[in-house]
Enzyme design. Structure first.
Site, PDB file in Angstrom:
ATOM      1  N   VAL A  53       0.853  -1.185   0.000  1.00 48.96           N
ATOM      2  CA  VAL A  53       0.000   0.000   0.000  1.00 48.96           C
ATOM      3  C   VAL A  53       0.891   1.237   0.000  1.00 48.96           C
ATOM      4  O   VAL A  53       1.797   1.348   0.835  1.00 48.96           O
ATOM      5  CB  VAL A  53      -0.954   0.004   1.218  1.00 48.96           C
ATOM      6  CG1 VAL A  53      -1.865   1.217   1.175  1.00 48.96           C
ATOM      7  CG2 VAL A  53      -1.777  -1.282   1.274  1.00 48.96           C
ATOM      8  N   LYS A  68      -3.305   0.343  -3.398  1.00 47.72           N
ATOM      9  CA  LYS A  68      -3.028  -1.021  -2.923  1.00 47.72           C
ATOM     10  C   LYS A  68      -2.683  -1.884  -4.128  1.00 47.72           C
ATOM     11  O   LYS A  68      -3.538  -2.175  -4.966  1.00 47.72           O
ATOM     12  CB  LYS A  68      -4.246  -1.570  -2.176  1.00 47.72           C
ATOM     13  CG  LYS A  68      -4.026  -2.911  -1.527  1.00 47.72           C
ATOM     14  CD  LYS A  68      -5.175  -3.219  -0.566  1.00 47.72           C
ATOM     15  CE  LYS A  68      -5.098  -4.630  -0.026  1.00 47.72           C
ATOM     16  NZ  LYS A  68      -6.154  -4.921   0.942  1.00 47.72           N
ATOM     17  N   ASP A 169     -12.549 -10.533   8.814  1.00 47.22           N
ATOM     18  CA  ASP A 169     -11.210 -10.180   9.290  1.00 47.22           C
ATOM     19  C   ASP A 169     -11.269  -8.875  10.082  1.00 47.22           C
ATOM     20  O   ASP A 169     -10.492  -7.953   9.865  1.00 47.22           O
ATOM     21  CB  ASP A 169     -10.236 -10.067   8.120  1.00 47.22           C
ATOM     22  CG  ASP A 169      -8.783 -10.233   8.592  1.00 47.22           C
ATOM     23  OD1 ASP A 169      -8.581 -10.611   9.759  1.00 47.22           O
ATOM     24  OD2 ASP A 169      -7.869  -9.978   7.796  1.00 47.22           O
TER      25      ASP A 169
HETATM   26  N1  LIG Z   1      -6.927   3.885   2.392  1.00 43.73           N
HETATM   27  C1  LIG Z   1      -5.814   3.797   3.138  1.00 43.73           C
HETATM   28  N2  LIG Z   1      -5.239   4.911   3.616  1.00 43.73           N
HETATM   29  C2  LIG Z   1      -4.117   4.855   4.360  1.00 43.73           C
HETATM   30  N3  LIG Z   1      -3.503   3.719   4.709  1.00 43.73           N
HETATM   31  C3  LIG Z   1      -4.030   2.562   4.266  1.00 43.73           C
HETATM   32  C4  LIG Z   1      -5.202   2.536   3.454  1.00 43.73           C
HETATM   33  N4  LIG Z   1      -5.480   1.254   3.166  1.00 43.73           N
HETATM   34  C5  LIG Z   1      -4.533   0.524   3.780  1.00 43.73           C
HETATM   35  N5  LIG Z   1      -3.652   1.300   4.441  1.00 43.73           N
HETATM   36  C6  LIG Z   1      -2.490   0.880   5.248  1.00 43.73           C
HETATM   37  O1  LIG Z   1      -1.959  -0.289   4.689  1.00 43.73           O
HETATM   38  C7  LIG Z   1      -2.082  -1.370   5.625  1.00 43.73           C
HETATM   39  C8  LIG Z   1      -2.407  -2.636   4.867  1.00 43.73           C
HETATM   40  O2  LIG Z   1      -3.653  -2.464   4.207  1.00 43.73           O
HETATM   41  P1  LIG Z   1      -4.637  -3.686   3.956  1.00 43.73           P
HETATM   42  O3  LIG Z   1      -4.985  -4.318   5.268  1.00 43.73           O
HETATM   43  O4  LIG Z   1      -5.776  -3.244   3.118  1.00 43.73           O
HETATM   44  O5  LIG Z   1      -3.672  -4.604   3.092  1.00 43.73           O
HETATM   45  P2  LIG Z   1      -3.303  -6.084   3.301  1.00 43.73           P
HETATM   46  O6  LIG Z   1      -2.403  -6.469   2.186  1.00 43.73           O
HETATM   47  O7  LIG Z   1      -4.568  -6.834   3.495  1.00 43.73           O
HETATM   48  O8  LIG Z   1      -2.452  -6.016   4.628  1.00 43.73           O
HETATM   49  P3  LIG Z   1      -2.503  -6.936   5.884  1.00 43.73           P
HETATM   50  O9  LIG Z   1      -2.121  -8.282   5.389  1.00 43.73           O
HETATM   51  O10 LIG Z   1      -1.479  -6.341   6.822  1.00 43.73           O
HETATM   52  O11 LIG Z   1      -3.910  -6.833   6.432  1.00 43.73           O
HETATM   53  C9  LIG Z   1      -3.153  -0.941   6.610  1.00 43.73           C
HETATM   54  O12 LIG Z   1      -3.015  -1.566   7.882  1.00 43.73           O
HETATM   55  C10 LIG Z   1      -2.952   0.552   6.669  1.00 43.73           C
HETATM   56  O13 LIG Z   1      -1.924   0.875   7.587  1.00 43.73           O
END
Ligand SMILES: Nc1ncnc2c1ncn2[C@@H]1O[C@H](COP(=O)(O)OP(=O)(O)OP(=O)(O)O)[C@@H](O)[C@H]1O
Length: 587
Positions: A53, A68, A169
């Site tokens: 991200v 993302k 989740d």
């Molecule tokens: N819209 C957003 N604005 C700012 N930060 C964001 C946003 N979306 C995600 N993040 C940051 O990126 C991190 C990971 O995002 P997300 O949970 O959607 O991805 P993930 O690949 O599923 O990660 P994880 O496996 O850690 O859950 C979030 O915990 C947050 O800190």
């Protein structure tokens, strides 16, 4: 023909629904696809196996966004990750102020005829995730603020469940918060439709009439029925996570930090009492119930442990953390709980103070630099692999007792002297994890903390130099990450025994994951994407990411806790609609 006579919708016809692509203001909700060149990439915010991200700025509008990236682990073989397709599809259909909005997709074209390019989901930029805020020792939540966040969390959850979506989740790291005090539920990578009737007042999550994949929800937020192997679960699983987050806001750390699924269940029962036919009817028919007999019986301690939340707070918490999912309060009923109408009343989002930005990667960087930190939760049986360490095959009598310290009760309290800017008079002393490094709350470039910042944050943030740490290397967060070991293995490559073939065998997560979000999740992400291709083209694809994740205890047995089976397509796709958010803040 008069207007009156003209053919048209009769009064008996249901009102026409707004097309899903249009938001409440009549604007297109999802813009479609743009080139990544439309954005200036600013910095990395988070990183997982599933995707990275980044913070970015739209060149023409100046809008800050989060991009993302959709990681293709094996693009040639797997193609576009089906879990991402599902996430995108669900997000496109949702429209609620407490649900993150997918604005558009952005494409990065790569050179060469055979390349597919890289895809990004584009979201509005949010300044924090809740886990990040809670890790900042200089941010202390007070009750009007907690109530405000809880209302928004419950409104978002209610909206999801009324539209037949399970999040699966729910955790603090997936709750994003901006500096206007708005909380939004994010990360729909494990979400799916459910086919049962939506929850009704007084009816908890209802009753499930089909099986779903068991291995969902990050362990620390996983409800007892899932830990015991339940596959006929309902939206009540999300409410357990909401309960965990609720208490976490008071405690300042996750409240149930199990090292394995077994340890997780034990911690739950130490809090809520051991399961009986009275408090969890039918628990003994679940495949994991034998494990319960190996420890306890435990007396309930919840009311004593959380008495500082006040009687209304404890009452709501105990309704959210009911062992019996059928009696666990649903989101709409939780919103009517007296907790929200007793003093101190909830703050309005606009009244909340703003904080310096905090995201997943800020925390990771800092933790990796503090090499001397004592071990964080060991990650438990997520780590079961070829070495077999820490796992349990699910057979009674083979209990790998957690050797990590877990979340002992010994936390250092910190007096909270900050006044509530809007007149609230309740102050809470968050109990901080004394193993926890201070949060690296760097101010964004050019950012000058205003009075509110000074009131709520350490001025200027804590620099690594203040801690006597070496200078941060460029992209330290990335470089500091645990080295990835061998590529992930799939069930095709390795099967048999109690070796979890969906679990990569790269070594330990290090001490970074106090919240249990990332290490488990990184593995899970790999599992999630890999599992898809073994599953045909329908069904509960996202679930595989957790397949085998601690599965020994979840009752899935060696054959797997995953595998939701073929599922019917839902007919409820059109039910999405925006609900007016109750103006509860003004009560
Ligand atoms: N819209 C957003 N604005 C700012 N930060 C964001 C946003 N979306 C995600 N993040 C940051 O990126 C991190 C990971 O995002 P997300 O949970 O959607 O991805 P993930 O690949 O599923 O990660 P994880 O496996 O850690 O859950 C979030 O915990 C947050 O800190």
């Amino acid at each position: 023909m008069t207007k009156r006579d003209s053919p048209g919708p009769s009064s008996s016809e249901p009102p026409r629904k707004r097309p899903l692509s249009i938001d409440a203001n009549g604007k297109p909700r999802f813009r479609g696809c743009d080139s990544i060149k439309a954005y200036d990439i600013l910095e990395k915010l988070g990183e997982g196996t599933f995707g990275e991200v980044h913070k970015a700025r739209h060149k023409s509008t100046g809008a800050l966004v989060a991009l993302k990236k959709i990681l293709m682990h094996n693009a040639k073989e797997d193609g576009f990750p089906i879990t991402s397709l599902r996430e995108i599809k669900i997000l496109k259909a949702l429209s609620h102020k407490n649900i993150i909005r997918l604005m558009e997709m952005a494409v990065e074209q790569e050179r060469g005829p055979a390349t597919r390019g890289t895809l990004y989901m584009v979201f509005p930029y949010m300044h924090h995730d809740l886990a990040g805020l809670l890790e900042n020792p200089d941010v202390t939540f007070i009750e009007p603020q907690i109530k405000c966040y809880m209302i928004q969390l419950l409104e978002g959850t209610k909206y999801l469940h009324q539209n037949n979506i399970l999040h699966r989740d729910m955790k603090a790291a997936n709750l994003l918060i901006d500096n206007r005090g708005i909380l939004q539920i994010a990360d729909f990578g494990l979400a799916r439709k459910f086919e049962e009737p939506v929850p009704v007042p007084g009816g908890g999550g209802g009753v499930a009439d089909r099986d779903y994949t068991n291995c969902v929800v990050t362990r620390w937020y996983r409800p007892p029925e899932l830990l015991l192997g339940e596959r006929k679960y309902t939206s009540a699983i999300d409410l357990w996570g909401v309960g965990c987050v609720f208490a976490e806001m008071y405690r300042g750390r996750p409240i149930l930090q199990g090292n394995t699924d077994m340890d997780q269940a034990m911690k739950i029962f130490q809090l809520c009492g051991s399961p009986t036919q009275k408090n969890m009817p039918g628990f003994d028919r679940l495949p994991g119930c034998d494990g319960v007999k190996l420890f306890g019986p435990y007396q309930r301690t919840l009311e004593g442990q959380y008495s500082s939340m006040g009687s209304a707070g404890v009452s709501l918490l105990s309704q959210l953390l009911k062992l019996d999912p059928q009696r666990r309060v649903n989101a709409m009923d939780a919103l009517k709980h007296e907790y929200f109408t007793t003093d101190p009343l909830p703050a309005k989002p606009s009244d909340l103070p703003s904080f310096e930005d905090s995201h997943e990667l800020d925390r990771k960087k800092f933790r990796h630099q503090k090499a001397h930190l004592p071990p964080a939760p060991a990650g438990g049986s997520v780590g079961i692999g070829q070495d077999g360490a820490g796992g349990w095959s699910g057979r009674a009598g083979e209990v790998p007792w957690a050797n990590g310290s877990g979340a002992g009760p010994s936390r250092v309290g910190r007096p909270n002297n900050e006044p509530w800017p809007n007149g609230g008079n309740q102050r809470y002393s968050r109990q901080h994890d004394n193993r926890m490094p201070p949060h690296d709350s760097r101010a964004p470039p050019g950012h000058r903390p205003g009075p509110e910042h000074r009131q709520w944050n350490r001025p200027g943030g804590l620099d690594h130099r203040e801690l006597g740490l070496p200078p941060r290397p460029p992209q330290a967060g990335h470089m500091d990450r645990e080295p990835r070991g061998p590529p992930l293995r799939t069930s095709r490559g390795n099967g048999g025994g109690n070796v979890d073939t969906y679990i990569p065998s790269y070594g330990g997560g290090g001490p970074d994951d106090r919240r249990g979000n990332n290490r488990g999740r990184d593995w899970d992400r790999g599992d999630r994407d890999r599992g898809d291709r073994d599953r045909g083209d329908r069904g509960d694809r996202g679930d595989r990411r957790d397949r085998g994740h601690d599965r020994g205890y979840n009752g899935g047995g060696p054959g797997g806790g995953g595998g939701g089976g073929i599922q019917r397509r839902s007919s409820s796709r059109d039910r999405h609609r925006e609900e007016p958010v109750n103006n509860i803040y003004r009560r």
